[in-house]
Each structure stands twice: as C-alpha cells, then as structure tokens.
Scaffold this motif. Sequence first.
Motif, PDB file in Angstrom:
ATOM      1  N   UNK A  82      37.189  57.367  36.658  1.00 18.96           N
ATOM      2  CA  UNK A  82      37.413  56.242  35.752  1.00 18.96           C
ATOM      3  C   UNK A  82      38.740  56.369  35.010  1.00 18.96           C
ATOM      4  N   UNK A  83      39.163  57.605  34.751  1.00 20.70           N
ATOM      5  CA  UNK A  83      40.486  57.797  34.150  1.00 20.70           C
ATOM      6  C   UNK A  83      41.566  57.302  35.103  1.00 20.70           C
ATOM      7  N   UNK A  84      41.362  57.565  36.381  1.00 23.51           N
ATOM      8  CA  UNK A  84      42.326  57.096  37.385  1.00 23.51           C
ATOM      9  C   UNK A  84      42.362  55.564  37.409  1.00 23.51           C
ATOM     10  N   UNK A  85      41.181  54.961  37.370  1.00 30.77           N
ATOM     11  CA  UNK A  85      41.105  53.497  37.422  1.00 30.77           C
ATOM     12  C   UNK A  85      41.690  52.843  36.182  1.00 30.77           C
ATOM     13  N   UNK A  86      41.605  53.520  35.049  1.00 27.96           N
ATOM     14  CA  UNK A  86      42.054  52.902  33.790  1.00 27.96           C
ATOM     15  C   UNK A  86      43.459  53.325  33.381  1.00 27.96           C
ATOM     16  N   UNK A  87      44.187  54.004  34.282  1.00 21.53           N
ATOM     17  CA  UNK A  87      45.610  54.194  34.072  1.00 21.53           C
ATOM     18  C   UNK A  87      46.088  55.553  33.631  1.00 21.53           C
ATOM     19  N   UNK A  88      45.221  56.568  33.673  1.00 23.46           N
ATOM     20  CA  UNK A  88      45.665  57.897  33.242  1.00 23.46           C
ATOM     21  C   UNK A  88      46.695  58.499  34.185  1.00 23.46           C
ATOM     22  N   UNK A  89      46.618  58.154  35.469  1.00 29.32           N
ATOM     23  CA  UNK A  89      47.483  58.796  36.463  1.00 29.32           C
ATOM     24  C   UNK A  89      48.374  57.807  37.213  1.00 29.32           C
TER      25      UNK A  89
ATOM     26  N   UNK B 160      49.964  53.394  50.876  1.00 28.72           N
ATOM     27  CA  UNK B 160      49.015  54.252  50.151  1.00 28.72           C
ATOM     28  C   UNK B 160      48.679  53.670  48.776  1.00 28.72           C
ATOM     29  N   UNK B 161      49.721  53.159  48.071  1.00 34.10           N
ATOM     30  CA  UNK B 161      49.506  52.602  46.741  1.00 34.10           C
ATOM     31  C   UNK B 161      48.540  51.435  46.775  1.00 34.10           C
ATOM     32  N   UNK B 162      48.665  50.577  47.791  1.00 39.75           N
ATOM     33  CA  UNK B 162      47.796  49.417  47.931  1.00 39.75           C
ATOM     34  C   UNK B 162      46.336  49.801  48.197  1.00 39.75           C
ATOM     35  N   UNK B 163      46.130  51.007  48.693  1.00 36.71           N
ATOM     36  CA  UNK B 163      44.782  51.473  49.050  1.00 36.71           C
ATOM     37  C   UNK B 163      44.167  52.370  47.983  1.00 36.71           C
ATOM     38  N   UNK B 164      44.811  52.501  46.827  1.00 36.94           N
ATOM     39  CA  UNK B 164      44.378  53.488  45.842  1.00 36.94           C
ATOM     40  C   UNK B 164      42.926  53.315  45.423  1.00 36.94           C
ATOM     41  N   UNK B 165      42.534  52.108  45.044  1.00 32.11           N
ATOM     42  CA  UNK B 165      41.163  51.880  44.576  1.00 32.11           C
ATOM     43  C   UNK B 165      40.167  52.158  45.702  1.00 32.11           C
TER      44      UNK B 165
ATOM     45  N   UNK C  10      40.324  59.048  26.222  1.00 34.73           N
ATOM     46  CA  UNK C  10      41.509  58.993  27.075  1.00 34.73           C
ATOM     47  C   UNK C  10      41.885  57.541  27.265  1.00 34.73           C
ATOM     48  N   UNK C  11      41.781  57.053  28.504  1.00 33.42           N
ATOM     49  CA  UNK C  11      42.068  55.641  28.795  1.00 33.42           C
ATOM     50  C   UNK C  11      40.797  54.833  29.059  1.00 33.42           C
ATOM     51  N   UNK C  12      39.629  55.465  28.913  1.00 37.30           N
ATOM     52  CA  UNK C  12      38.353  54.826  29.267  1.00 37.30           C
ATOM     53  C   UNK C  12      37.709  54.190  28.039  1.00 37.30           C
ATOM     54  N   UNK C  13      37.428  52.886  28.067  1.00 41.35           N
ATOM     55  CA  UNK C  13      36.702  52.270  26.952  1.00 41.35           C
ATOM     56  C   UNK C  13      35.330  52.922  26.777  1.00 41.35           C
TER      57      UNK C  13
END
Length: 234
Positions: free
Chosen positions: A175-182, A1-6, A201-204
């Motif tokens: 985008x928060x998920x992609x940039x490390x919030x979770x 599951x982790x490998x498929x996150x994106x 948050x974590x989004x530029x």
Amino acid sequence: MEKSLYLLLDIFSFLIPFLYSFERKHLYFIQYWKPYFTAIFIVGLCFVAWDVFFTIHGVWGFNSTYLIGVEFLHLPIEEWVFFLLIPYASNFIHYALLYFFPKPKLSAKTSFYISLILFVSSACIAFTNTDKIYTLCSFGLFAVVMLLQLCFRFKTFQRYILSFIIILLPFLLVNSWLTGSFTEAPVVYYNNAENLGLRVGTIPVEDFFYCFSMLYTSVLLFEYFKAKLHFRKA
C-alpha cells in the motif's frame, strides 16, 4: 515496466502464497480453492461496488502513468485484479500461521473487550465525520463488523486479530507503493477532503480499517463455506 507497476504489484503479492498453496506436505491450502474463492468473490463484489462509487465521485482515483490502460466500470483492470489476488494472498498468511503456530490466540473475554473498544471508537469516529465520505464509510463498516463480532462472538476473531498484525507487514509495503512512497506520484491518489488527513507514511489511516473489514469478512464467509463442505463430505 512503469505502465505495468500496479499489475505487477498485484501479481507478485499473490504469486508466492499461491504457489505455496499447492505444497502437499503441510497446509495444502489449494484443496479449499472453491469455498475460498467463493468467499473472496462475494466480498469482493461488495467492495468493487464501493470502489466504483468512490471513483466516480472523486474520493480517490488512479494514475494512468502506472496502468496498462484497460478499464471497466470506471475502474482499471488492475483494481479488479486487486480484489481477487490480494485477499487470497493476505488471508493465506493467516491460515499458514494458524497451521504452523496453532496455539497463540486471545481468550474469549479479551476478544470481547477488544471488539467492544474497537466498535465504540470506530462508531464515534464515523458519526463525528459524516462530512467525510471515506472516513464515514470505512470506520462505519468497521463498526458494523465489530458489532457483528460482539453479537455472534465468532471464535475466528480470537486468532485472526493476531494474524492481522503480521498481515499488516506486506500490506504496509504494497500500500505504501500504491500511495506514492516509492514513486514520483501515487498510483492511487486520494481526495483529502473526504478523509481525516491522517496518514501512516503515505497511507490514509482509513485504509487499515477498510482492509480489515474486507479481509475478516471474507475469512468468516470462507469458514462458513468450508464447514458446509466438510458436512457434505461427512
């Protein structure tokens, strides 16, 4: 599951808007699949070229922990899928809002002044940060888009700028998920030497202007192709 996150983020962002596109009683958006995907594809190619360049030069990168491991032209397959599915889902929100709530829109005068303010401010940020390539390119492109808006006064802007406020809600989540919030580490990581270092948050902050430029230009192209399609049918 982790490998498929994106990949799962791409698919689930797209799935509900896509399924609702087939709903016949109201919007039935899938009828415009050809001009819509054509617009997304054309704009997507430009942003993919940008993406490849930035990845090669270390402006940003992708964490292999959350990728299935398939890569093409230095980009993971998930990033290619992103440029096809996310614009579809995002701008579907605009057209759904336009269908169900057709009246709210800015006046032509208000739209002009908003685009003027956005053009001047983004151009100033771009020209004062030429040493930061992501800042320069994201704000610079946004300034060009606003300049075109000032020159051609696209009526679409009067409503799209309101829709974009709503589009920002799922954008912030994904985008928060992609940039490390979770996650323990970001799926997409950035070289802060190439951006302002300002984050929501974590989004530029650059991501918001990058996002608007990509989505709005694809809507403008779609409206052009759709008008040509209707003209042919008439």
